[in-house]
Design an enzyme around this catalytic site. Structure first.
Site: not given
Length: 484
Positions: A250-252
Site C-alpha cells: 500500500f502506498e498512501p
C-alpha cells in the site's frame, strides 16, 4: 447476468479459460490490429502537440465527446474523451509519468478501433452498456522532455492526497465527477523485470492496488482482480509466460491505491520489456487487446464469474534481467585468473530532441549470475576477457574516423580511437568504436568495452555493451561513446 447475448458469445466460462468463441474474437482483433494502429506514432517519444492533432481528427465522429478538463503547469490542455451511453463508467488515464507512453499509443489505436466500421454490432452492444472516458497523456509537460516528473518536479502519482499539481487536481476532479465504476491506471515499468522464476520478461504486469496496509479485499478491489485474471488469460495467447503481478504494498500517496479506496475498481497495467522491441510497438498491441478484453467483459459482467483465486497464480514481478549476460568469462586480476559472469545493461540518454536518444552501457553486476537472465546471453567458457586497446594514431577529426576499417579494428582489439578535435557538445557516436581524447587512458577495471579471446584468437567484441562476433557486420553496435 444481463441479457446481453451479442457479447455473451465472447465471454463465457471464464473460470475454465477462454472459450473457443472468445479465442476466435480476440484472434480476429489481434490479426486486424494493423488496421487500427495509429501510424503517426511509431516511437515512444512524442509530444503533446501530436496528441492534440490526433484528438482533433476525432471531432468528425459525433459519438466522441471531447472536453477540456484542465491544463498542465506549462499550460498544455488536458482533454477527456468520452464515448458510449451506458450506465457503467470506465475511466482510463495514461502517461501520468511523462516517459511512460506505451499505453498512450494503445489508446489512440483503441480510438481508431472504435471509429472503424468493422465489429459494428459488438461495439454498439458494448457502448449501450458502458461509457468509456479517456484521459490520454495526463503529464504533457513531462512528456515534452520525456521525463517521469512534471514541470514542478513532482511525481504526479505521489500527489493524490496533497493535490498540489494541476494534473493531479484534474484526475481527482474527473474521477469524482464521474464516480467511475472502473479505472485503468496505465504505466510503463522497467524492462529488467521478469516473471518470477522464469527467464521471460514481464512484458505486461497487472495490479489491483491495495487500499489499506492490510491489503484487504472488498468487492471493489475483488472486481479489479477478476478483470486482471481475465486479461491475463487473453494475453497468454500472445505473450505466454510474460505476464507478471506488480507489488501490492500500500502506498498512501498514490492515485491507484486511493482511487481503489474511493470506490473505483482500479487496474494498474505496467508495460515492461519485450525482445527486440525498444519502441514498445509489440507491447502497445498487447495493451490494445488486453484493454478491449476488459471493457467488453465489464459490459457483459462476465468478469463476475472469474475465480478470484487465480489472481494469486499470476507470477510476481522479479528484477533479474539484463540486456546482455556473459557467462563463465575468464578474467585475470593481479596475476590470478577468475571465472565471472557479467550482467550488462544500457541506460537511455536523451538527445537534443525528445525523439532522439543514445545508449550508455554499464556493468550492472558480476560474479555468479546463474539465477539471473538476459535478453541476450552468451556462454563464454574458455574465453578470456582482454581490455580494448587505444588506436596508435591520433586522428585529426571525427570525419577521419569514418575512413577506418571497423572490422579490421575489431580484429586487432581496438576499442578506442583518439581524436584531436572532438565535438564539444556530443557524447555519442554512430561509429561502432569509442572516440576519445588524445590523453585517454583505458580503465584497469572491467568497463563497457572489451574483447574476448580463445586460444589466442580474438573472437568477440563488446563495444558500449553491444556484443559483436568478430568478422561479422559491426552494426550490432547501436552507438558508441565519445569520451573526453
Amino acid at each position: 447476468m444481463k441479457n446481453f447475448s451479442t457479447l455473451s458469445i465472447f465471454f463465457l466460462f471464464i473460470t475454465f479459460g477462454l472459450s473457443a468463441q472468445q479465442d476466435n474474437f480476440y484472434k480476429k482483433l489481434y490479426a486486424k490490429y494493423p488496421d487500427y494502429k495509429e501510424e503517426s506514432i511509431n516511437q515512444r517519444r512524442f509530444t503533446h502537440e501530436l496528441v492534440i492533432d490526433l484528438i482533433k481528427k476525432l471531432e468528425s465522429n459525433s459519438e466522441f465527446r471531447i472536453n477540456k478538463v484542465g491544463e498542465s503547469i506549462e499550460g498544455r490542455i488536458l482533454n477527456l474523451l468520452s464515448i458510449g451511453t451506458g450506465e457503467t463508467d470506465v475511466l482510463l488515464w495514461s502517461q501520468m509519468h511523462g516517459d511512460e507512453s506505451t499505453a498512450t499509443m494503445a489508446l489512440f489505436d483503441i480510438f481508431n478501433f472504435l471509429n472503424a466500421d468493422d465489429f459494428k454490432v459488438e461495439k454498439e452492444a458494448l457502448l449501450k452498456e458502458v461509457t468509456l472516458h479517456f484521459l490520454p497523456m495526463l503529464n504533457p509537460d513531462g512528456a515534452e522532455k520525456f521525463q517521469r516528473r512534471n514541470a514542478l518536479g513532482v511525481d504526479v502519482n505521489r500527489d493524490a492526497l496533497r493535490l498540489q499539481s494541476p494534473e493531479s487536481k484534474t484526475l481527482k476532479k474527473v474521477r469524482d465527477s464521474l464516480d467511475a465504476d472502473f479505472g485503468f491506471n496505465l504505466h510503463d515499468q522497467s524492462r529488467y523485470y521478469n516473471a518470477e522464476g522464469t527467464e521471460k520478461p514481464a512484458t505486461i504486469s497487472f495490479l489491483a492496488p491495495a487500499y489499506d496496509y492490510e491489503k484487504s479485499i472488498n468487492k471493489v478491489r475483488g472486481n479489479a482482480m477478476k478483470l486482471i485474471v481475465l486479461m491475463n488469460g487473453v494475453l497468454q495467447n500472445y505473450a505466454p509466460g510474460q505476464v507478471g503481478r506488480y507489488n501490492d504494498d500500500f502506498e498512501p500517496r498514490a492515485f491507484g491505491d486511493n482511487i481503489q479506496k474511493w470506490g473505483t475498481s482500479t487496474i494498474l497495467i505496467e508495460s515492461g520489456g519485450y525482445p527486440d522491441d525498444p519502441e514498445k510497438q509489440e507491447i502497445r498491441k498487447l495493451n490494445f487487446v488486453a484493454i478491449l478484453a476488459a471493457v467488453f467483459a465489464i459490459a457483459d459482467e462476465d468478469y463476475k464469474t472469474v475465480d478470484i483465486a487465480e489472481y494469486e497464480n499470476i507470477p510476481q514481478n522479479d528484477s533479474k534481467l539484463y540486456d546482455l549476460k556473459l557467462t563463465e568469462v575468464t578474467y585475470e586480476l593481479l596475476g590470478n585468473e577468475y571465472i565471472l559472469d557479467l550482467g550488462i545493461n544500457h541506460s537511455e540518454v536523451p538527445g537534443d530532441t525528445p525523439q532522439k536518444y543514445s545508449y550508455r552501457a554499464y556493468v550492472a553486476d558480476r560474479g555468479d549470475l546463474s539465477t539471473n537472465y538476459a535478453y541476450n546471453s552468451k556462454d563464454l567458457l574458455g574465453y578470456k576477457l582482454i581490455s580494448g586497446k587505444v588506436y596508435p594514431e591520433i586522428l585529426p577529426d571525427v570525419e577521419a574516423v569514418g575512413k577506418l576499417d571497423f572490422e579490421e579494428l575489431m580484429e586487432q582489439a581496438y576499442a578506442y580511437i583518439p581524436v584531436e578535435n572532438l565535438p564539444e557538445k556530443e557524447n555519442f557516436t554512430d561509429y561502432p568504436v569509442n572516440l576519445v581524447s588524445p590523453d585517454f587512458k583505458v580503465s584497469e577495471d572491467i568497463s563497457h568495452s572489451f574483447f574476448l579471446e580463445k586460444d589466442g584468437e580474438t573472437e568477440y567484441a563488446v563495444i558500449n555493451g553491444f556484443l559483436v562476433k568478430i568478422g561479422e557486420e559491426p552494426s550490432a553496435v547501436k552507438n558508441a561513446l565519445i569520451l573526453k
